[in-house]
Design a protein around this motif. Structure first.
Motif, PDB file in Angstrom:
ATOM      1  N   UNK A  49       0.698  -1.310   0.110  1.00  0.00           N
ATOM      2  CA  UNK A  49       0.207   0.122  -0.020  1.00  0.00           C
ATOM      3  C   UNK A  49       0.783   1.174   0.059  1.00  0.00           C
ATOM      4  N   UNK A  50       2.193   1.262   0.858  1.00  0.00           N
ATOM      5  CA  UNK A  50       2.630   2.355   0.579  1.00  0.00           C
ATOM      6  C   UNK A  50       4.251   2.262   0.343  1.00  0.00           C
ATOM      7  N   UNK A  51       4.550   0.999  -0.098  1.00  0.00           N
ATOM      8  CA  UNK A  51       5.851   0.720  -0.735  1.00  0.00           C
ATOM      9  C   UNK A  51       7.071   0.613   0.173  1.00  0.00           C
ATOM     10  N   UNK A  53       8.857  -1.137   3.912  1.00  0.00           N
ATOM     11  CA  UNK A  53       9.194  -2.065   4.723  1.00  0.00           C
ATOM     12  C   UNK A  53       8.750  -2.031   6.203  1.00  0.00           C
ATOM     13  N   UNK A  54       7.365  -1.803   6.393  1.00  0.00           N
ATOM     14  CA  UNK A  54       6.969  -1.598   7.730  1.00  0.00           C
ATOM     15  C   UNK A  54       5.979  -2.549   8.498  1.00  0.00           C
ATOM     16  N   UNK A  55       5.408  -3.386   7.735  1.00  0.00           N
ATOM     17  CA  UNK A  55       4.464  -4.204   8.156  1.00  0.00           C
ATOM     18  C   UNK A  55       5.221  -5.350   9.174  1.00  0.00           C
ATOM     19  N   UNK A  56       4.438  -5.564  10.366  1.00  0.00           N
ATOM     20  CA  UNK A  56       4.917  -6.922  11.358  1.00  0.00           C
ATOM     21  C   UNK A  56       4.293  -8.072  10.592  1.00  0.00           C
ATOM     22  N   UNK A  57       5.058  -8.975  10.941  1.00  0.00           N
ATOM     23  CA  UNK A  57       4.391 -10.522  10.379  1.00  0.00           C
ATOM     24  C   UNK A  57       2.744 -10.494  10.672  1.00  0.00           C
ATOM     25  N   UNK A  58       2.506  -9.961  11.968  1.00  0.00           N
ATOM     26  CA  UNK A  58       1.020 -10.534  12.472  1.00  0.00           C
ATOM     27  C   UNK A  58       0.029  -9.580  11.370  1.00  0.00           C
ATOM     28  N   UNK A  59       0.678  -8.484  10.573  1.00  0.00           N
ATOM     29  CA  UNK A  59      -0.108  -7.773   9.797  1.00  0.00           C
ATOM     30  C   UNK A  59      -0.163  -8.034   8.294  1.00  0.00           C
ATOM     31  N   UNK A  60       0.476  -9.268   8.297  1.00  0.00           N
ATOM     32  CA  UNK A  60       0.537  -9.664   6.677  1.00  0.00           C
ATOM     33  C   UNK A  60      -0.513 -10.581   6.222  1.00  0.00           C
ATOM     34  N   UNK A  61      -0.769 -10.526   4.998  1.00  0.00           N
ATOM     35  CA  UNK A  61      -1.695 -11.681   4.314  1.00  0.00           C
ATOM     36  C   UNK A  61      -1.502 -13.051   4.622  1.00  0.00           C
ATOM     37  N   UNK A  62      -0.259 -13.546   4.900  1.00  0.00           N
ATOM     38  CA  UNK A  62       0.130 -14.704   5.168  1.00  0.00           C
ATOM     39  C   UNK A  62      -0.034 -15.228   6.746  1.00  0.00           C
ATOM     40  N   UNK A  63      -0.078 -14.279   7.481  1.00  0.00           N
ATOM     41  CA  UNK A  63      -0.137 -14.395   9.013  1.00  0.00           C
ATOM     42  C   UNK A  63      -1.519 -15.233   9.430  1.00  0.00           C
ATOM     43  N   UNK A  64      -1.346 -16.234  10.224  1.00  0.00           N
ATOM     44  CA  UNK A  64      -2.537 -17.191  10.288  1.00  0.00           C
ATOM     45  C   UNK A  64      -2.136 -17.624  11.862  1.00  0.00           C
ATOM     46  N   UNK A  65      -2.782 -17.308  12.840  1.00  0.00           N
ATOM     47  CA  UNK A  65      -2.407 -17.885  13.955  1.00  0.00           C
ATOM     48  C   UNK A  65      -2.075 -19.051  14.517  1.00  0.00           C
ATOM     49  N   UNK A  66      -3.217 -19.844  13.853  1.00  0.00           N
ATOM     50  CA  UNK A  66      -3.293 -21.255  14.201  1.00  0.00           C
ATOM     51  C   UNK A  66      -1.955 -22.011  13.456  1.00  0.00           C
TER      52      UNK A  66
END
Length: 171
Positions: A49-51, A53-66
């Motif tokens: 969205x903003x180009x 490197x600021x997302x933490x892993x728990x905010x990425x589309x891959x993140x799945x708690x389980x």
């Protein structure tokens, strides 16, 4: 199976995604899976969205708690062999012990131009997503260069591609 996945995943990572060296210097010691999973909480991911490197892993589309909990439970207390051999990789390489790397650096007066790569064993994040930590070290620039990342890869059309890359923040 892990051996095959390691060869496939790392080989495809080297030749198709991140590393273009025709010959690889590999660090003898395997990186700790436990440390890699701890570091995952301290990674920056690319924000489309903003180009930046600021997302933490728990905010990425891959993140799945389980899936993350399963990955951690399966790998944190699962000891593995501590060392790589040249036969562990399907690409041209030379495996160096820490002592050899240190002595080469001393003899070359820190003019070592080659990159040395360190890996964890490949782990499964989910049924079809492999994850591993990759450190890249060189003395190419004053003060050296150090890249430390976690790669999430998926097999697409017979090749492993990087779905997500987490840059480990060391500070």
């Amino acid at each position: 199976m892990i051996q095959y996945l390691l060869n496939d995943t790392v080989n495809d990572s080297f030749y198709n995604n991140k590393v273009r060296d025709p010959f690889a210097w590999i660090g003898h010691n395997k990186l700790s899976k436990k440390d890699a999973l701890k570091a995952l909480n301290n990674t920056s991911h690319y924000n489309k969205n903003n180009g930046k490197w600021d997302l933490k892993f728990n905010h990425t589309t891959l993140y799945n708690k389980k899936a993350l909990k399963k990955l951690v439970n399966k790998n944190v207390d699962n000891p593995s062999p501590d060392y790589w051999t040249s036969n562990d990789f399907s690409f041209k390489n030379r495996v160096f012990s820490k002592q050899e790397i240190d002595s080469v650096r001393k003899l070359a007066d820190y003019s070592l131009r080659e990159k040395v790569y360190f890996f964890t064993e490949v782990m499964y994040y989910s049924k079809n997503i492999a994850v591993f930590r990759l450190e890249e070290v060189t003395n190419q620039f004053d003060g050296g260069l150090f890249k430390d990342r976690i790669l999430f890869m998926k097999k697409v059309n017979g090749k492993w591609i990087v779905l997500d890359e987490g840059i480990i923040n060391r500070y």
